[in-house]
Design a protein around this motif. Structure first.
Motif, PDB file in Angstrom:
ATOM      1  N   GLU A  64      34.770  43.864  41.725  1.00  0.00           N
ATOM      2  CA  GLU A  64      36.073  43.462  42.265  1.00  0.00           C
ATOM      3  C   GLU A  64      37.153  43.476  41.181  1.00  0.00           C
ATOM      4  OE1 GLU A  64      34.995  40.476  45.980  1.00  0.00           O
ATOM      5  OE2 GLU A  64      34.848  39.663  43.946  1.00  0.00           O
ATOM      6  N   PHE A  65      36.781  42.986  39.998  1.00  0.00           N
ATOM      7  CA  PHE A  65      37.739  42.999  38.889  1.00  0.00           C
ATOM      8  C   PHE A  65      38.138  44.435  38.550  1.00  0.00           C
ATOM      9  CE2 PHE A  65      36.756  38.598  37.079  1.00  0.00           C
ATOM     10  CZ  PHE A  65      38.066  38.169  37.171  1.00  0.00           C
ATOM     11  N   ILE A  66      37.133  45.313  38.504  1.00  0.00           N
ATOM     12  CA  ILE A  66      37.424  46.710  38.161  1.00  0.00           C
ATOM     13  C   ILE A  66      38.340  47.331  39.203  1.00  0.00           C
ATOM     14  CG2 ILE A  66      36.380  49.018  37.910  1.00  0.00           C
ATOM     15  CD1 ILE A  66      34.325  47.777  36.176  1.00  0.00           C
ATOM     16  N   TYR A  67      38.049  47.047  40.458  1.00  0.00           N
ATOM     17  CA  TYR A  67      38.887  47.554  41.546  1.00  0.00           C
ATOM     18  C   TYR A  67      40.332  47.079  41.352  1.00  0.00           C
ATOM     19  CZ  TYR A  67      40.318  48.900  46.250  1.00  0.00           C
ATOM     20  OH  TYR A  67      40.963  49.487  47.314  1.00  0.00           O
ATOM     21  N   LEU A  68      40.463  45.770  41.069  1.00  0.00           N
ATOM     22  CA  LEU A  68      41.800  45.185  40.905  1.00  0.00           C
ATOM     23  C   LEU A  68      42.538  45.839  39.733  1.00  0.00           C
ATOM     24  CD1 LEU A  68      43.778  42.941  41.870  1.00  0.00           C
ATOM     25  CD2 LEU A  68      42.717  41.428  40.187  1.00  0.00           C
ATOM     26  N   LEU A  69      41.843  45.937  38.590  1.00  0.00           N
ATOM     27  CA  LEU A  69      42.506  46.492  37.398  1.00  0.00           C
ATOM     28  C   LEU A  69      42.880  47.959  37.585  1.00  0.00           C
ATOM     29  CD1 LEU A  69      40.462  44.898  34.444  1.00  0.00           C
ATOM     30  CD2 LEU A  69      42.673  44.176  35.354  1.00  0.00           C
ATOM     31  N   GLU A  70      42.059  48.682  38.355  1.00  0.00           N
ATOM     32  CA  GLU A  70      42.330  50.111  38.520  1.00  0.00           C
ATOM     33  C   GLU A  70      43.337  50.409  39.616  1.00  0.00           C
ATOM     34  OE1 GLU A  70      38.501  51.932  38.902  1.00  0.00           O
ATOM     35  OE2 GLU A  70      38.316  52.191  36.710  1.00  0.00           O
ATOM     36  N   ARG A  71      43.422  49.550  40.616  1.00  0.00           N
ATOM     37  CA  ARG A  71      44.190  49.909  41.809  1.00  0.00           C
ATOM     38  C   ARG A  71      45.470  49.120  42.022  1.00  0.00           C
ATOM     39  NH1 ARG A  71      39.989  52.540  44.841  1.00  0.00           N
ATOM     40  NH2 ARG A  71      41.379  52.779  46.630  1.00  0.00           N
ATOM     41  N   MET A  72      45.733  48.138  41.159  1.00  0.00           N
ATOM     42  CA  MET A  72      46.928  47.340  41.361  1.00  0.00           C
ATOM     43  C   MET A  72      48.190  48.202  41.313  1.00  0.00           C
ATOM     44  SD  MET A  72      47.326  43.626  39.650  1.00  0.00           S
ATOM     45  CE  MET A  72      46.599  44.138  38.172  1.00  0.00           C
ATOM     46  N   THR A  73      49.068  48.027  42.298  1.00  0.00           N
ATOM     47  CA  THR A  73      50.365  48.725  42.287  1.00  0.00           C
ATOM     48  C   THR A  73      51.371  47.847  41.544  1.00  0.00           C
ATOM     49  OG1 THR A  73      51.096  47.615  44.287  1.00  0.00           O
ATOM     50  CG2 THR A  73      49.912  49.703  44.579  1.00  0.00           C
ATOM     51  N   LYS A  74      52.556  48.393  41.368  1.00  0.00           N
ATOM     52  CA  LYS A  74      53.622  47.634  40.713  1.00  0.00           C
ATOM     53  C   LYS A  74      53.955  46.374  41.519  1.00  0.00           C
ATOM     54  CE  LYS A  74      57.482  49.036  37.849  1.00  0.00           C
ATOM     55  NZ  LYS A  74      58.431  47.977  38.083  1.00  0.00           N
ATOM     56  N   GLU A  75      53.949  46.536  42.838  1.00  0.00           N
ATOM     57  CA  GLU A  75      54.268  45.378  43.706  1.00  0.00           C
ATOM     58  C   GLU A  75      53.166  44.321  43.601  1.00  0.00           C
ATOM     59  OE1 GLU A  75      54.461  48.674  45.059  1.00  0.00           O
ATOM     60  OE2 GLU A  75      56.539  48.563  44.334  1.00  0.00           O
ATOM     61  N   ASP A  76      51.908  44.782  43.574  1.00  0.00           N
ATOM     62  CA  ASP A  76      50.788  43.833  43.414  1.00  0.00           C
ATOM     63  C   ASP A  76      50.973  43.040  42.132  1.00  0.00           C
ATOM     64  OD1 ASP A  76      49.433  44.735  45.677  1.00  0.00           O
ATOM     65  OD2 ASP A  76      48.269  46.221  44.551  1.00  0.00           O
ATOM     66  N   SER A  77      51.340  43.763  41.098  1.00  0.00           N
ATOM     67  CA  SER A  77      51.504  43.172  39.795  1.00  0.00           C
ATOM     68  C   SER A  77      52.571  42.078  39.835  1.00  0.00           C
ATOM     69  CB  SER A  77      51.908  44.305  38.867  1.00  0.00           C
ATOM     70  OG  SER A  77      51.628  44.017  37.577  1.00  0.00           O
ATOM     71  N   GLU A  78      53.664  42.369  40.554  1.00  0.00           N
ATOM     72  CA  GLU A  78      54.729  41.353  40.671  1.00  0.00           C
ATOM     73  C   GLU A  78      54.248  40.122  41.423  1.00  0.00           C
ATOM     74  OE1 GLU A  78      58.074  43.506  42.301  1.00  0.00           O
ATOM     75  OE2 GLU A  78      58.232  44.675  40.435  1.00  0.00           O
ATOM     76  N   VAL A  79      53.468  40.359  42.470  1.00  0.00           N
ATOM     77  CA  VAL A  79      52.911  39.227  43.231  1.00  0.00           C
ATOM     78  C   VAL A  79      51.983  38.406  42.337  1.00  0.00           C
ATOM     79  CG1 VAL A  79      51.339  38.633  45.128  1.00  0.00           C
ATOM     80  CG2 VAL A  79      53.109  40.372  45.475  1.00  0.00           C
ATOM     81  N   LEU A  80      51.162  39.105  41.576  1.00  0.00           N
ATOM     82  CA  LEU A  80      50.225  38.429  40.659  1.00  0.00           C
ATOM     83  C   LEU A  80      50.977  37.559  39.646  1.00  0.00           C
ATOM     84  CD1 LEU A  80      47.291  38.196  39.446  1.00  0.00           C
ATOM     85  CD2 LEU A  80      47.841  40.216  38.075  1.00  0.00           C
ATOM     86  N   HIS A  81      52.021  38.115  39.047  1.00  0.00           N
ATOM     87  CA  HIS A  81      52.786  37.342  38.056  1.00  0.00           C
ATOM     88  C   HIS A  81      53.429  36.117  38.700  1.00  0.00           C
ATOM     89  CE1 HIS A  81      53.457  41.342  35.622  1.00  0.00           C
ATOM     90  NE2 HIS A  81      52.193  40.996  35.714  1.00  0.00           N
TER      91      HIS A  81
END
Ligand code: 5AD
Ligand code: FES
Length: 349
Positions: A21-38
């Motif tokens: 799951e971590f690998i999936y997240l690190l490989e597939r996160m979009t810019k928008e995902d990244s903003e949500v995460l932050h």
């Protein structure tokens, strides 16, 4: 909802992700995902610390080092470094200046310098504690025996920073010469925790040969160790090391990892590091907005600062401690936070 958003939500409710799951997240996160995460990480930090940012005064008291880590500018094979040691008096002077500027934690950091015996370190700890009993002392002086760690703790050291650098044995071997081992590094961290220190581990983002799998191993190791502090910053090449021509780590990946760590260990002390401020003019502010809650400006005398160059272009090497304090006060106020006068101890939830 996309899988990446689901994974971010899982992190948010404190579920541990699997390796895949971590690998999936690190490989597939979009810019928008990244903003949500932050944003989620920022909210978590604000829930626990409000808008408070803790500060530590860093005293780089020796740049002699018996080790030869391939990434580090003060490695022993770098003959271009002008070596220095601060006297006990000079160290206490840094504390005095720092105390008046509002610092209530002093971080004694140095290379692994054989010249200081345990007695020397004990003397320094005791003098600082005698003069500034309301301050915390953090040591960052590398791998030592359980016995040494114990005596420093009994003398009054409160915290210890020792980044694990990478939790993967073969990657560890690519960053360090053979005489250093991940097993020993991990043993030191477990020893420090057991003794009762508030412990800081961590790693460089984008270090040479680092894979996504390696990063996941770092995250899982950190979950297991559950340190009170986690220091991560981008790898930045130093021109006189074997890694001179390697690429630096990125701002984006560092911010994503700060956020992931904030969600994984909500009450952790997470610095927005000097390295982050070096790869981006407002990197430290961006780190705070992605969930970091600590800054560690330099209290070392200006005369030696340039000599403590672990990587190229390090910021603040020309500034007096007071200038850095004022600068950070302003930067942090600008983003709606406040630098506080506080030891900033780890608080269990
Ligand atoms: N780039 C970024 N960070 C570095 N460190 C050492 N060398 C570099 C570099 N070239 C980090 C290591 C060490 C900490 C004190 O500084 O992770 O543990
Ligand atoms: Fe050092 Fe801004 S923090 S000059």
């Amino acid at each position: 909802m996309t899988v990446t958003r689901e994974l971010i939500n899982k992190l948010k409710v404190q579920e541990v992700l699997t390796k895949d799951e971590f690998i999936y997240l690190l490989e597939r996160m979009t810019k928008e995902d990244s903003e949500v995460l932050h944003e989620e990480a920022k909210k978590t930090a604000q829930r626990i610390f409000n808008n408070k940012i803790y500060t530590r005064g860093l005293i780089e008291f020796t740049n002699y080092c018996k080790n030869d880590c391939y990434y580090c500018g003060i490695r022993k094979s770098n003959l271009c470094v002008e070596r220095y040691r601060l006297t006990e008096e000079e160290i206490l002077d840094c504390c005095r200046v720092g105390y008046h500027l509002g610092f209530r934690t002093f971080v004694l950091q140095g290379g692994e310098d054989g010249r200081y015996s345990d007695e020397d370190i004990l003397r320094i700890i005791k003098s600082i504690k005698l003069l500034y009993p309301d301050c915390a002392i953090t040591l960052s002086i590398g791998e030592k025996s359980h016995e040494s760690y114990l005596c420093f703790y009994e003398a009054g050291a409160d915290r210890y920073l020792l980044r694990h650098e990478t939790a993967n044995v073969s990657h560890y071997g690519k960053l360090h010469p053979e005489n250093l081992s991940l097993a020993n590094r991990k043993q030191c961290l477990w020893d420090l925790k057991k003794i009762g220190y508030q412990v800081g581990a961590g790693f460089m983002v984008g270090s040479p040969y680092q894979t996504k799998e390696n990063i996941v191993e770092d995250l899982l190791f950190l979950k297991d160790l559950s340190p009170q502090m986690v220091g991560i910053g981008p790898f930045i090449p130093h021109h006189d090391t074997p890694f001179a021509t390697y690429q630096a780590g990125t701002l984006e990946q560092t911010l994503d990892l700060i956020s992931i760590l904030r969600l994984m260990i909500p009450n952790a002390l997470l610095p927005a590091t000097t390295a982050l401020g070096t790869i981006d003019k407002t990197g430290r502010e961006k780190g705070i907005l992605a969930g970091a809650n600590v800054v560690m400006p330099n209290l070392s005398p200006t005369g030696v600062r340039k000599k403590y160059a672990l990587y190229d272009n390090k910021i603040c090497t020309g500034d007096e401690a007071a200038e850095c304090r004022a600068c950070l006060d302003r930067r942090i106020a600008n983003i709606g936070y406040q630098l506080v006068v506080d030891r900033g101890d780890f608080k269990p939830i």
